[in-house]
Design an enzyme around this catalytic site. Sequence first.
Site, PDB file in Angstrom:
ATOM      1  N   SER A 121     -41.113 -35.063  43.645  1.00 27.99           N
ATOM      2  CA  SER A 121     -40.987 -34.998  45.156  1.00 27.99           C
ATOM      3  C   SER A 121     -39.731 -34.385  45.578  1.00 27.99           C
ATOM      4  CB  SER A 121     -40.377 -36.652  45.454  1.00 27.99           C
ATOM      5  OG  SER A 121     -41.457 -37.404  45.446  1.00 27.99           O
ATOM      6  N   GLU A 173       0.645  -1.308   0.004  1.00 30.41           N
ATOM      7  CA  GLU A 173      -0.075  -0.069   0.062  1.00 30.41           C
ATOM      8  C   GLU A 173       0.904   1.210   0.045  1.00 30.41           C
ATOM      9  OE1 GLU A 173      -3.248   0.305  -0.188  1.00 30.41           O
ATOM     10  OE2 GLU A 173      -3.402  -2.012  -0.439  1.00 30.41           O
TER      11      GLU A 173
END
Length: 812
Positions: free
Chosen positions: A467, A86
């Site tokens: 239970s 770049e």
Amino acid sequence: MLFLRLCLRLALFGFLGAIWLLAGVYLYLSPNLPDVETLRDVKLQTPMRVYTRNGELIGQFGEQKRSPLKFNEIPPQFVDALLAAEDDNFFNHNGIDVMGLARAVSELVLTGEKGSGGSTLTMQVARNYFLTLERTFVRKFNEILLAIEIERRLTKEEIFELYCNRIFLGHRSYGFGAAAQVYYGKNLAELELPQLAMLAGIPKAPSRNNPISGPEAGKARRDWILGRMEQLGYISGADAQLARAAPVSARHHGARISFDAHYAAEMARQEMLDRFGAAAYTGGYHVYTTVDGELQRTARGAVINGLLTYDDRHGYRGPERRLGQARADGQHLERWRETLADTAVIADLEPVVVTELLADGVNFLRADGSSGYLAFDHGIHRAAPYRGESRVGPRPTSVEEVLAVGDMIRITTGEDGAPWLSQVPAAQAALVSLNPNDGAILSIVGGMGFELSKFNRATQAMRQPGSSFKPFLYSAALDAGFTAASLINDAPVVLEDRSLEDIWRPENDGGKFYGPTRLRWALTKSRNLVSIRLLQRLGIPNLIEYVDRLGFDASDFAPDLSLALGTHAMSPLEVATGYAILANGGYRVEPYLVARVENLEGEVVYAARPPTVCADCDDNAGELPDIGRELSMEEILNGAAPTGPLPRAPRVMEERVNFIIDSMLRDVIRRGTGTRALVLERSDIAGKTGTTNGPMDAWFSGYNRDVVTTTWVGFDNYTPLGRREFGGTAALPIWIEFMAAALAGSEERERPLPEGIVNVRIDPATGQLAGSTQADAIFEYFREEYVPQQTARSDGLPEGDAGLDDLVSDIF
């Protein structure tokens, strides 16, 4: 000479005109330029990450995948690759590279292709952060002016960071830190030269040059960058040649999740969304949960193992899919491979397709196109056909009885490392484990696999606890003056209850009745008729008021006697929260998952302040400490977090009642329905099984002073589990496997005897005081004001004229 003078004048006027033009453009554009200083405080849209309390990543949420990097975290070789691609003069220019622009123009003229870009990295930063992508003269001038201003205000390293962290790189990745994870499943610093060059080539055309969508174009761009790096002296010719020869190795990777904890991560995501709104997905928050990584792994394994074991007892239901082909030619193999690729791996159960039947096994196809072999004695021989929830057929004697070509089946890896036949269980399960002292969720599993169903059964499934609810009824009775030695008649009862809209004839499991029974023994053996008669005597309103005090939402409890058998639906998390009261000495805590939230800068913006048990504090010390006011959203987003002492958990169960019910629940494991847990070889554990009619649901909830855990097994569609399935057979093994790890290495801690508790010898038949010479006497705990006042006679009745009447009254 005159002509030369004229040319010089024209050149001077042209130069001055250009200066005036540029000055005019600057004066026109500069007032509207954004403030470059804002780049110092730029807020990148960064996904939320969810961690265990140990810092292991278990979830990532947000559209934009981003992992911001500091300059010193960027490998130098990648800096070179990006500069070669770049802006190789980046560290020398002042924002505009005239030579770079000239080179870009010459490359375009000579080759017809754009190689290195004409824009500097600084100009790209200006464009990416401040400008649109429109191609106009005005925008280009703004870009140049901003680049100059950025160079004046920021260092080169800061500019490089901004570029690396903002740029779009395909597949929802923003910044090179995220791109390294998405394409290679590694941190940027872990990548090799060919991979670094590949990433450096993506910005020019993210959709075309990324190595997944455009591997050929990406490789061409990579090789060009490697050539530039060689030209610039960044790498040697040999390194460049070797890197060019490397194949494209990228594939799509998700977030680097440490392990499967999807249900916990999803709960954290929802809480963050409720707390921070849409900013939760973009603010880069680090969410630290209360989940213990090792226990979460164990919990998931325990749930999977428990379901596979249950499923194995109930037979093989056949292949997951029949792809309908009698032979495995090339066309069919490719179609099968595509089907496998679209089929999720659930709980480590891999989908494969049978391609060939052999005398001693089958060959199969995997999703990646590879093949394997499954031997007959590796699960096929055990594949007795499912005939119903309580019946299976005979075991097979040949491969053909079980499998055919084109069958899609599941395999797992056995202890011998070879494939074994398996199947995804039809039943589901959940596990939730808490720290009973503050409600912190240590582990939570909401089902067999998040890939199979995102429904979190640990928090969302409302099932009858059976239970498992009885300890709260017995606690209410103890609080009302009953004792563990109180006798209730275990005998048939027929009830016409309007709220139940029918004649109700409840039974014990097995259909037997045992006559007058002490409450301790009734809870130990889970006697239903005793529980119903106990609720009759206690009174339904009294039970509802008591459990409401414990923290249960009793607003929609049906006011009927079926409450004694746990018919009010609850989630496993609600049940575990109730059991935390039993485990911590009688204090109400609230379950919580998110311990703290940090922003990108590491500042704590939220910290949980759970009500916490203080066993050594005076319960009558007055109001709880001030926990601080609720913070506004603006304060939270700006980093405010509450401070000060944690609030105290309120006592909701009398200390002595808690001690006695705990001792009764320890007996459930010592000699009752939970005896399988004796394998843990600990005396400090207590718990209760639960099984509902059908049976539809199997539960086990248990604890010691440090950990409380609830497990549940059942079908989502409320079909029966099978005649021989109970809480002790289906849910308890999951609890045992988890608790073996949760309690490993921890010392047993006995509860101190509270003031006002006495331990006396009683007659087991009557619950009255035992005679001094009674051989079968047992010890029982009482609150001192409820110690029996009579001594049992040798005939089993209390002494005194009223003994028989008192005993009958006590029983009924």
